[in-house]
Design an enzyme around this catalytic site. Structure first.
Site, PDB file in Angstrom:
ATOM      1  N   GLN A   1       0.816  -1.228   0.000  1.00  0.00           N
ATOM      2  CA  GLN A   1       0.000   0.000   0.000  1.00  0.00           C
ATOM      3  C   GLN A   1       0.841   1.266   0.000  1.00  0.00           C
ATOM      4  O   GLN A   1       0.318   2.355  -0.251  1.00  0.00           O
ATOM      5  CB  GLN A   1      -0.927   0.017   1.221  1.00  0.00           C
ATOM      6  CG  GLN A   1      -1.998  -1.054   1.161  1.00  0.00           C
ATOM      7  CD  GLN A   1      -2.919  -0.948   2.350  1.00  0.00           C
ATOM      8  OE1 GLN A   1      -2.624  -1.471   3.421  1.00  0.00           O
ATOM      9  NE2 GLN A   1      -4.024  -0.243   2.184  1.00  0.00           N
TER      10      GLN A   1
ATOM     11  N   LEU B   1      -7.307   1.611   3.439  1.00  0.00           N
ATOM     12  CA  LEU B   1      -6.740   2.929   3.143  1.00  0.00           C
ATOM     13  C   LEU B   1      -6.468   3.113   1.649  1.00  0.00           C
ATOM     14  O   LEU B   1      -6.328   4.239   1.188  1.00  0.00           O
ATOM     15  CB  LEU B   1      -5.459   3.160   3.960  1.00  0.00           C
ATOM     16  CG  LEU B   1      -5.667   3.283   5.484  1.00  0.00           C
ATOM     17  CD1 LEU B   1      -4.331   3.425   6.193  1.00  0.00           C
ATOM     18  CD2 LEU B   1      -6.582   4.440   5.838  1.00  0.00           C
TER      19      LEU B   1
ATOM     20  N   HIS C   1      -7.191  -9.335   6.426  1.00  0.00           N
ATOM     21  CA  HIS C   1      -7.176  -8.254   5.431  1.00  0.00           C
ATOM     22  C   HIS C   1      -5.733  -7.908   5.032  1.00  0.00           C
ATOM     23  O   HIS C   1      -5.419  -7.790   3.849  1.00  0.00           O
ATOM     24  CB  HIS C   1      -7.889  -7.036   6.024  1.00  0.00           C
ATOM     25  CG  HIS C   1      -7.963  -5.843   5.112  1.00  0.00           C
ATOM     26  ND1 HIS C   1      -9.134  -5.376   4.581  1.00  0.00           N
ATOM     27  CD2 HIS C   1      -6.986  -5.024   4.640  1.00  0.00           C
ATOM     28  CE1 HIS C   1      -8.882  -4.322   3.809  1.00  0.00           C
ATOM     29  NE2 HIS C   1      -7.579  -4.081   3.836  1.00  0.00           N
ATOM     30  N   GLU C   2      -4.860  -7.772   6.039  1.00  0.00           N
ATOM     31  CA  GLU C   2      -3.471  -7.365   5.745  1.00  0.00           C
ATOM     32  C   GLU C   2      -2.694  -8.493   5.076  1.00  0.00           C
ATOM     33  O   GLU C   2      -1.895  -8.242   4.157  1.00  0.00           O
ATOM     34  CB  GLU C   2      -2.760  -6.896   7.023  1.00  0.00           C
ATOM     35  CG  GLU C   2      -3.404  -5.711   7.739  1.00  0.00           C
ATOM     36  CD  GLU C   2      -3.698  -4.508   6.852  1.00  0.00           C
ATOM     37  OE1 GLU C   2      -3.051  -4.342   5.796  1.00  0.00           O
ATOM     38  OE2 GLU C   2      -4.611  -3.739   7.193  1.00  0.00           O
TER      39      GLU C   2
ATOM     40  N   HIS D   1      -3.386  -8.560   1.510  1.00  0.00           N
ATOM     41  CA  HIS D   1      -2.611  -7.561   0.752  1.00  0.00           C
ATOM     42  C   HIS D   1      -1.267  -8.131   0.309  1.00  0.00           C
ATOM     43  O   HIS D   1      -0.791  -7.845  -0.789  1.00  0.00           O
ATOM     44  CB  HIS D   1      -2.330  -6.328   1.613  1.00  0.00           C
ATOM     45  CG  HIS D   1      -3.384  -5.261   1.551  1.00  0.00           C
ATOM     46  ND1 HIS D   1      -3.746  -4.634   0.384  1.00  0.00           N
ATOM     47  CD2 HIS D   1      -4.148  -4.695   2.523  1.00  0.00           C
ATOM     48  CE1 HIS D   1      -4.689  -3.724   0.641  1.00  0.00           C
ATOM     49  NE2 HIS D   1      -4.951  -3.753   1.933  1.00  0.00           N
TER      50      HIS D   1
HETATM   51 ZN   LIG Z   1      -6.332  -2.709   2.972  1.00  0.00          ZN
END
Ligand SMILES: [Zn+2]
Length: 169
Positions: free
Chosen positions: A50, A93, A134-135, A138
């Site tokens: 991210q 984010l 969730h992370e 990613h």
């Molecule tokens: Zn995220």
């Protein structure tokens, strides 16, 4: 230093991150900057892709900087056990203003390395479980809109396109 968060559909978000092999000062700077960036954006977690870094590094802090004991540095993680189901609203984010319900495991156990390369295991349930999933997604190039129902995903993608056209994305 507060880093720039990349937004969907930046390609780095869809690439699996490279495993971390060197637990050096460069990594420690990245981790510190990622916490700073998370707090500046009122987030509870952030993954290296991210901020444009394709590495298997994520930081989580459910207290958003209020409780130092809640700071988690999670490197090269894998989920080794999961159980149950939860269906709660999630945000990201890299998807400002998009919040939708996503189905996740209720509990997970992960195995990961800390900032110094030491392996550990930890359990999470409820919000922490969701955040870990969730992370870690990613780091595999998987984004939460692809965990939504087709209907919610289409609505989200339409909202994103509208914001892109309006120059708000
Ligand atoms: Zn995220």
């Amino acid at each position: 230093m507060i880093l720039k968060i990349v937004k969907y559909p930046e390609p780095v978000l869809s690439q699996p991150g490279e495993p971390v092999t060197e637990f050096n000062a460069e990594l420690h700077r990245l981790v510190a900057d990622m916490f700073e960036t998370t707090y500046a954006n009122q987030g509870i977690g952030l993954a290296a892709p991210q901020v444009g870094v394709s590495k298997r590094v994520t930081v989580i802090d459910l207290s958003v900087g209020k409780n130092p004991k809640d700071k988690l540095v999670i490197i090269n993680p894998e989920i080794i056990f999961s159980a149950g189901k939860q269906y709660e609203e999630e945000g990201c984010l890299s998807f400002p203003d998009i919040r939708e319900k996503v189905s996740r495991a209720a509990k997970v156990r992960i195995r990961a390395q800390d900032a110094h390369g030491k392996w550990f295991e930890m359990d999470g349930d409820e919000l922490l479980s969701r955040c870990l999933q969730h992370e870690i997604d990613h780091l595999d190039g998987m984004l939460f809109i692809f965990r939504m129902s087709a209907l919610k995903r289409d609505l989200s993608l339409r909202k994103i396109r509208k914001m892109q056209r309006a120059g708000e994305w």
